[in-house]
Scaffold this motif. Structure first.
Motif, PDB file in Angstrom:
ATOM      1  N   TYR A 141      42.560  30.048  46.935  1.00  0.00           N
ATOM      2  CA  TYR A 141      41.537  30.216  47.959  1.00  0.00           C
ATOM      3  C   TYR A 141      40.393  29.259  47.632  1.00  0.00           C
ATOM      4  CZ  TYR A 141      44.229  34.490  48.658  1.00  0.00           C
ATOM      5  OH  TYR A 141      45.248  35.381  48.865  1.00  0.00           O
ATOM      6  N   GLU A 142      40.224  28.230  48.445  1.00  0.00           N
ATOM      7  CA  GLU A 142      39.292  27.145  48.131  1.00  0.00           C
ATOM      8  C   GLU A 142      37.849  27.597  47.969  1.00  0.00           C
ATOM      9  OE1 GLU A 142      41.051  27.447  50.861  1.00  0.00           O
ATOM     10  OE2 GLU A 142      42.441  25.774  51.129  1.00  0.00           O
ATOM     11  N   TYR A 143      37.479  28.659  48.641  1.00  0.00           N
ATOM     12  CA  TYR A 143      36.075  29.087  48.689  1.00  0.00           C
ATOM     13  C   TYR A 143      35.813  30.315  47.822  1.00  0.00           C
ATOM     14  CZ  TYR A 143      38.273  32.241  52.030  1.00  0.00           C
ATOM     15  OH  TYR A 143      39.120  33.147  52.624  1.00  0.00           O
ATOM     16  N   LYS A 144      36.762  30.642  46.934  1.00  0.00           N
ATOM     17  CA  LYS A 144      36.606  31.835  46.101  1.00  0.00           C
ATOM     18  C   LYS A 144      36.658  31.485  44.611  1.00  0.00           C
ATOM     19  CE  LYS A 144      38.577  35.084  49.463  1.00  0.00           C
ATOM     20  NZ  LYS A 144      39.599  36.126  49.692  1.00  0.00           N
ATOM     21  N   TYR A 145      36.105  32.378  43.799  1.00  0.00           N
ATOM     22  CA  TYR A 145      36.128  32.185  42.347  1.00  0.00           C
ATOM     23  C   TYR A 145      36.426  33.514  41.661  1.00  0.00           C
ATOM     24  CZ  TYR A 145      31.383  34.187  42.389  1.00  0.00           C
ATOM     25  OH  TYR A 145      30.295  35.006  42.568  1.00  0.00           O
ATOM     26  N   HIS A 146      36.799  33.439  40.391  1.00  0.00           N
ATOM     27  CA  HIS A 146      37.046  34.618  39.576  1.00  0.00           C
ATOM     28  C   HIS A 146      35.920  34.773  38.556  1.00  0.00           C
ATOM     29  CE1 HIS A 146      40.863  34.153  41.440  1.00  0.00           C
ATOM     30  NE2 HIS A 146      41.372  33.315  40.557  1.00  0.00           N
ATOM     31  N   ALA A 147      35.478  35.986  38.332  1.00  0.00           N
ATOM     32  CA  ALA A 147      34.457  36.285  37.330  1.00  0.00           C
ATOM     33  C   ALA A 147      35.116  37.052  36.190  1.00  0.00           C
ATOM     34  CB  ALA A 147      33.325  37.096  37.935  1.00  0.00           C
ATOM     35  N   ILE A 148      35.242  36.413  35.035  1.00  0.00           N
ATOM     36  CA  ILE A 148      35.839  37.033  33.860  1.00  0.00           C
ATOM     37  C   ILE A 148      34.697  37.514  32.960  1.00  0.00           C
ATOM     38  CG2 ILE A 148      37.394  36.703  31.900  1.00  0.00           C
ATOM     39  CD1 ILE A 148      38.634  34.370  33.520  1.00  0.00           C
ATOM     40  N   ILE A 149      34.571  38.827  32.833  1.00  0.00           N
ATOM     41  CA  ILE A 149      33.415  39.434  32.177  1.00  0.00           C
ATOM     42  C   ILE A 149      33.857  40.136  30.895  1.00  0.00           C
ATOM     43  CG2 ILE A 149      31.586  41.147  32.514  1.00  0.00           C
ATOM     44  CD1 ILE A 149      31.868  40.607  35.566  1.00  0.00           C
ATOM     45  N   PHE A 150      33.156  39.854  29.795  1.00  0.00           N
ATOM     46  CA  PHE A 150      33.578  40.378  28.500  1.00  0.00           C
ATOM     47  C   PHE A 150      32.375  40.445  27.549  1.00  0.00           C
ATOM     48  CE2 PHE A 150      33.819  35.838  28.729  1.00  0.00           C
ATOM     49  CZ  PHE A 150      33.289  35.386  27.533  1.00  0.00           C
TER      50      PHE A 150
ATOM     51  N   VAL B 180      37.476  41.979  35.130  1.00  0.00           N
ATOM     52  CA  VAL B 180      37.774  40.739  35.841  1.00  0.00           C
ATOM     53  C   VAL B 180      37.713  40.960  37.348  1.00  0.00           C
ATOM     54  CG1 VAL B 180      39.389  38.821  36.107  1.00  0.00           C
ATOM     55  CG2 VAL B 180      39.328  40.097  33.946  1.00  0.00           C
ATOM     56  N   PHE B 181      36.773  40.262  38.003  1.00  0.00           N
ATOM     57  CA  PHE B 181      36.658  40.299  39.461  1.00  0.00           C
ATOM     58  C   PHE B 181      37.328  39.048  40.018  1.00  0.00           C
ATOM     59  CE2 PHE B 181      32.366  42.575  38.766  1.00  0.00           C
ATOM     60  CZ  PHE B 181      33.004  43.808  38.692  1.00  0.00           C
ATOM     61  N   PHE B 182      38.391  39.250  40.791  1.00  0.00           N
ATOM     62  CA  PHE B 182      39.102  38.117  41.365  1.00  0.00           C
ATOM     63  C   PHE B 182      38.663  37.843  42.799  1.00  0.00           C
ATOM     64  CE2 PHE B 182      42.461  39.491  38.244  1.00  0.00           C
ATOM     65  CZ  PHE B 182      42.460  38.326  37.490  1.00  0.00           C
ATOM     66  N   ASP B 183      38.714  36.568  43.157  1.00  0.00           N
ATOM     67  CA  ASP B 183      38.547  36.133  44.550  1.00  0.00           C
ATOM     68  C   ASP B 183      37.240  36.593  45.183  1.00  0.00           C
ATOM     69  OD1 ASP B 183      41.070  34.908  44.434  1.00  0.00           O
ATOM     70  OD2 ASP B 183      42.077  36.770  44.969  1.00  0.00           O
ATOM     71  N   ILE B 184      36.128  36.283  44.506  1.00  0.00           N
ATOM     72  CA  ILE B 184      34.802  36.523  45.074  1.00  0.00           C
ATOM     73  C   ILE B 184      34.451  35.342  45.973  1.00  0.00           C
ATOM     74  CG2 ILE B 184      32.373  36.947  44.569  1.00  0.00           C
ATOM     75  CD1 ILE B 184      33.206  37.846  41.772  1.00  0.00           C
TER      76      ILE B 184
END
Length: 243
Positions: free
Chosen positions: A232-241, A153-157
């Motif tokens: 953070y309005e300009y960030k997203y999380h990448a949930i990888i599985f 899980v990559f947070f706040d990209i």
């Protein structure tokens, strides 16, 4: 008791962010209050969704790691900044947490320190400092240390579609056309100056399109879900599985 394990081959990060983080003692959270950190950690724990062991790459001063600790049997925090890990060790000791180890390493030297795997591997506010090629390699190496049914899980990209809009003030509560125009001009000058001086265009790192991250995940045999960050309005999380 937490301890810092240093890679025998560690020679320091080789990327352009080394000097920037050299003496940093706190992570890049919007607010440093414990109330905010607790809320941010709860959001991230929701997306981590369980597991017994966790690796936190780029743990910084362990602001989030110490909130993850009660939910896991064993945790490992990794950072390439000695000053950050010093603060992390103090924070862990203050909270009397005995299930966290710390490793001094970067995205290249980390994997040689690990001879075991994890249910969750995560990084918060870190992927923006890696290129697409480095992200590809990170996911590839992480896959070797991920238990069956585990998640990366990559947070706040930083989202390349939203970050430019945030920088010019489009998300501010008091949107002002003149201010937006001025900020646009300033950002344009900053980019031109960075190109001429051969330095990073933005000290906050690279912004990455989620579709590109998903393609990299798919290339390495993973599926990916993209989730908007709550704080953070300009960030997203990448949930990888893996399915």
């Amino acid at each position: 008791m937490s301890k810092v394990l240093e890679s025998k081959k560690y020679v320091g990060p080789k990327n352009i962010w080394k000097d920037f983080f050299k003496d940093k003692k706190h992570g890049g959270h919007r607010y440093s209050s414990e109330d905010f950190l607790a809320m941010e950690a709860r959001e991230k724990l929701f997306h981590l969704d369980g597991g017994r062991t966790l690796l936190d790459f780029g743990c910084g001063a362990a602001e989030l790691l110490t909130y993850y600790a009660p939910q896991y049997e064993q945790l490992v925090g990794v950072d390439f900044s000695e000053s950050m890990l010093e603060e992390a060790s103090k924070r862990i000791k203050k909270k009397k947490l005995e299930n966290i180890d710390l490793i001094l390493a970067d995205h290249e030297t980390l994997w040689e320190n690990l001879d075991y795997s994890f249910d969750r591997i995560t990084a918060a506010g870190v992927i923006q400092f890696l290129t697409f090629q480095e992200i590809d390699k990170f996911i590839f190496e992480a896959s070797k240390h991920l238990n069956k049914g585990g998640k990366l899980v990559f947070f706040d990209i930083m989202d390349s579609r939203l970050y430019p809009l945030w920088k010019i003030g489009l998300f501010s509560q008091n949107v002002d056309g003149f201010k937006i125009l001025c900020k646009t001009g300033f950002e344009f000058r900053t980019i031109i100056s960075a190109i001429l001086k051969n330095r990073p265009r933005d000290i906050l790192g690279y912004s990455h399109n989620p579709n590109k991250i998903k393609k990299i995940a798919n290339k390495n045999g993973f599926e990916m879900i993209c989730v908007q960050s709550m704080y953070y309005e300009y960030k997203y999380h990448a949930i990888i599985f893996r399915t």
